[in-house]
Design a protein around this motif. Structure first.
Motif, PDB file in Angstrom:
ATOM      1  N   ARG A 156       0.842  -1.208   0.000  1.00 11.93           N
ATOM      2  CA  ARG A 156       0.000   0.000   0.000  1.00 11.93           C
ATOM      3  C   ARG A 156       0.876   1.257   0.000  1.00 11.93           C
ATOM      4  N   LEU A 157       1.973   1.224   0.773  1.00 10.87           N
ATOM      5  CA  LEU A 157       2.896   2.364   0.809  1.00 10.87           C
ATOM      6  C   LEU A 157       3.468   2.612  -0.594  1.00 10.87           C
ATOM      7  N   ILE A 173       9.626   6.379   3.927  1.00 18.06           N
ATOM      8  CA  ILE A 173       8.953   5.150   4.382  1.00 18.06           C
ATOM      9  C   ILE A 173       8.294   5.345   5.749  1.00 18.06           C
ATOM     10  N   VAL A 174       9.060   5.854   6.719  1.00 19.39           N
ATOM     11  CA  VAL A 174       8.507   6.046   8.071  1.00 19.39           C
ATOM     12  C   VAL A 174       7.362   7.063   8.032  1.00 19.39           C
ATOM     13  N   GLY A 175       7.590   8.163   7.295  1.00 14.57           N
ATOM     14  CA  GLY A 175       6.558   9.202   7.170  1.00 14.57           C
ATOM     15  C   GLY A 175       5.300   8.659   6.528  1.00 14.57           C
ATOM     16  N   GLY A 176       5.462   7.812   5.529  1.00 15.23           N
ATOM     17  CA  GLY A 176       4.313   7.219   4.831  1.00 15.23           C
ATOM     18  C   GLY A 176       3.480   6.361   5.764  1.00 15.23           C
ATOM     19  N   PHE A 177       4.169   5.509   6.554  1.00  7.88           N
ATOM     20  CA  PHE A 177       3.449   4.648   7.506  1.00  7.88           C
ATOM     21  C   PHE A 177       2.738   5.494   8.563  1.00  7.88           C
ATOM     22  N   THR A 178       3.442   6.503   9.064  1.00  7.98           N
ATOM     23  CA  THR A 178       2.859   7.386  10.094  1.00  7.98           C
ATOM     24  C   THR A 178       1.590   8.046   9.555  1.00  7.98           C
ATOM     25  N   GLN A 179       1.683   8.543   8.314  1.00  5.57           N
ATOM     26  CA  GLN A 179       0.550   9.217   7.661  1.00  5.57           C
ATOM     27  C   GLN A 179      -0.647   8.267   7.534  1.00  5.57           C
ATOM     28  N   MET A 180      -0.380   7.019   7.115  1.00  2.00           N
ATOM     29  CA  MET A 180      -1.472   6.044   6.940  1.00  2.00           C
ATOM     30  C   MET A 180      -2.149   5.739   8.276  1.00  2.00           C
ATOM     31  N   SER A 188      -5.815   0.473   8.459  1.00  2.00           N
ATOM     32  CA  SER A 188      -5.739   1.094   7.129  1.00  2.00           C
ATOM     33  C   SER A 188      -4.505   0.639   6.350  1.00  2.00           C
ATOM     34  N   LEU A 189      -3.531   0.027   7.058  1.00  2.00           N
ATOM     35  CA  LEU A 189      -2.330  -0.459   6.372  1.00  2.00           C
ATOM     36  C   LEU A 189      -2.660  -1.590   5.391  1.00  2.00           C
ATOM     37  N   TRP A 190      -3.822  -2.235   5.604  1.00  2.00           N
ATOM     38  CA  TRP A 190      -4.199  -3.383   4.745  1.00  2.00           C
ATOM     39  C   TRP A 190      -5.259  -3.015   3.705  1.00  2.00           C
ATOM     40  N   ARG A 191      -5.466  -1.725   3.463  1.00  2.00           N
ATOM     41  CA  ARG A 191      -6.454  -1.333   2.449  1.00  2.00           C
ATOM     42  C   ARG A 191      -6.055  -1.846   1.073  1.00  2.00           C
TER      43      ARG A 191
END
Length: 416
Positions: A156-157, A173-180, A188-191
């Motif tokens: 998803r990222l 990468i870290v920012g993307g996960f934090t945002q999600m 929402s990580l598994w959308r």
């Protein structure tokens, strides 16, 4: 067949050097098979060892039949075959693909990295007759489902970075996960994962059936295809399968990019797209997707075959079995090279899939999008999201291998 196998300069003739090279190469393969048949390691093959070895390959024969096989090679009447008898009998029988070597090196459905554009498995006549082929496919599908679910956050990222990252919005990468997580919580990580798993079964089944039909159409009388035939048949089968399930690809991208509460589920998302954008929206990005199949499958296959042959030439002395680590390493490297080659097309495809039609807005074409990315972000822009994509390759391959092996045992497939 011997001329074809040994003729390196393709002049239709074998000169002495080519003939010697053919014999050396062939003898090496024969020694591998002799070693794998010689279960007792006593330098001789008897009827029981032939029965056992064929049983391992899924072929059941009686001891009388095995004795018949022995008699055809046994020159000195001992009812066992030593290395010299074996070599002399087989040396001028061209065996292009010795079953043991193929079966150890199956470039199998186990290497599911979520792209699913690889060339399908080859199945022997016995595997087709005994129904082992569908068990392999079911095990491969299950392994793909588990590995995709485990690596879904990275997938998803990757999609988010492909669509939203730019020079002004540099997503790490870290920012993307934090945002999600901030936007929709850990779930929402598994959308988009649900539909990504759902499409495995129809895509694998269509690809397998198409591959079998195309093999017949090519008209080869060999059980196993040569590499260029596999590439042709595999790419066509991949194109047919992708065309059949392509609307699911578009849905997967839209589901991965959705905001919290935007759609109640998959069907709601499909209804929305159909109502606002029409049927054509389900085929956005279709052309770059089709164009990406050939470089991906071609490079994946070519790199895998090259690594396999290099390993066999250098290390295969007593056995053709490379072991799990070598197989996984070859599969991972070949898959990674294939993805590298087709990545810009995959990025353009995802951006086209993500574009919701706005009334009166100009339709974005593949060429237009390429030009726009190169102009605004440079060549680097075509590789946005590559880091999470590569981060998921090793865990995806490893997880799918472990699950595949366990599912095969559960389904009663002979493990090699």
């Amino acid at each position: 067949k011997i001329v074809k196998a040994g003729d390196k300069d393709l002049d239709g003739q074998l000169d002495f050097e080519e003939f010697v090279h053919y014999l050396q190469d062939h003898e090496k393969k024969l020694r591998l098979v002799f070693k794998s048949l010689d279960k007792k390691n006593d330098g001789r093959i008897d009827a029981q060892e032939i029965v056992q070895s064929l049983r391992d390959l899924g072929v059941k024969i009686s001891e009388q039949q095995a004795e018949k096989i022995l008699k055809s090679m046994d020159k000195n009447g001992t009812m066992t075959i030593d290395w010299n008898e074996w070599r002399d009998y087989h040396l001028l029988h061209p065996v292009e693909n010795i079953p043991e070597i193929i079966l150890y090196w199956k470039h199998s459905t186990i290497f599911d990295v979520g792209e699913n554009l690889t060339v399908p498995d080859e199945f022997t006549v016995e595997e087709r007759q005994t129904g082992m082929w569908w068990r392999h496919l079911v095990a491969g599908g299950g392994a793909g489902a588990v590995s995709r679910t485990c690596t879904a956050p990275l997938d998803r990222l990757k999609v988010l970075m492909q669509v939203h990252a730019s020079r002004s919005n540099n997503m790490c990468i870290v920012g993307g996960f934090t945002q999600m997580i901030r936007e929709g919580g850990p779930r929402s990580l598994w959308r988009g994962n649900g539909i990504n798993v759902l499409k495995i079964a129809p895509e694998s089944a269509i690809k397998f059936m198409a591959y079998e039909q195309i093999k017949r159409f090519i008209g080869t009388d060999q059980e196993m295809l040569r590499i260029h035939e596999r590439l042709l048949a595999g790419s066509l089968a991949g194109a047919i399968a992708q065309s059949s399930i392509y609307p699911m690809e578009v849905l997967k991208t839209r589901m991965a990019l959705r905001k919290t509460g935007q759609y109640s589920g998959m069907l709601d998302c499909a209804k929305n797209i159909l109502k606002k954008e029409g049927m054509a929206a389900f085929y956005k990005g279709y052309i770059p997707n089709m164009l990406g199949i050939i470089p991906y499958a071609g490079i994946d296959l070519a790199v895998y075959e090259t690594l396999k042959n290099a390993w066999l030439q250098r290390y295969a002395v007593n056995s053709a079995d490379p072991g799990v680590f070598v197989l996984l390493a070859c599969g991972t490297i070949s898959s990674t090279c294939g993805q590298l080659a087709s990545y810009p097309l995959a990025l353009v495809r995802t951006r086209m899939q993500a574009q919701a039609s706005v009334e009166g807005a100009p339709e974005v074409t593949m060429r237009g999008l390429f030009k726009h990315i190169l102009k605004t972000e440079g060549a680097f822009g075509l590789y946005r999201g590559l880091a999470p994509n590569f981060m998921k390759v090793i865990p995806a391959v490893s997880i799918s291998y472990v699950v595949y092996e366990n599912l095969k045992m559960t389904l009663g497939v002979q493990s090699r």
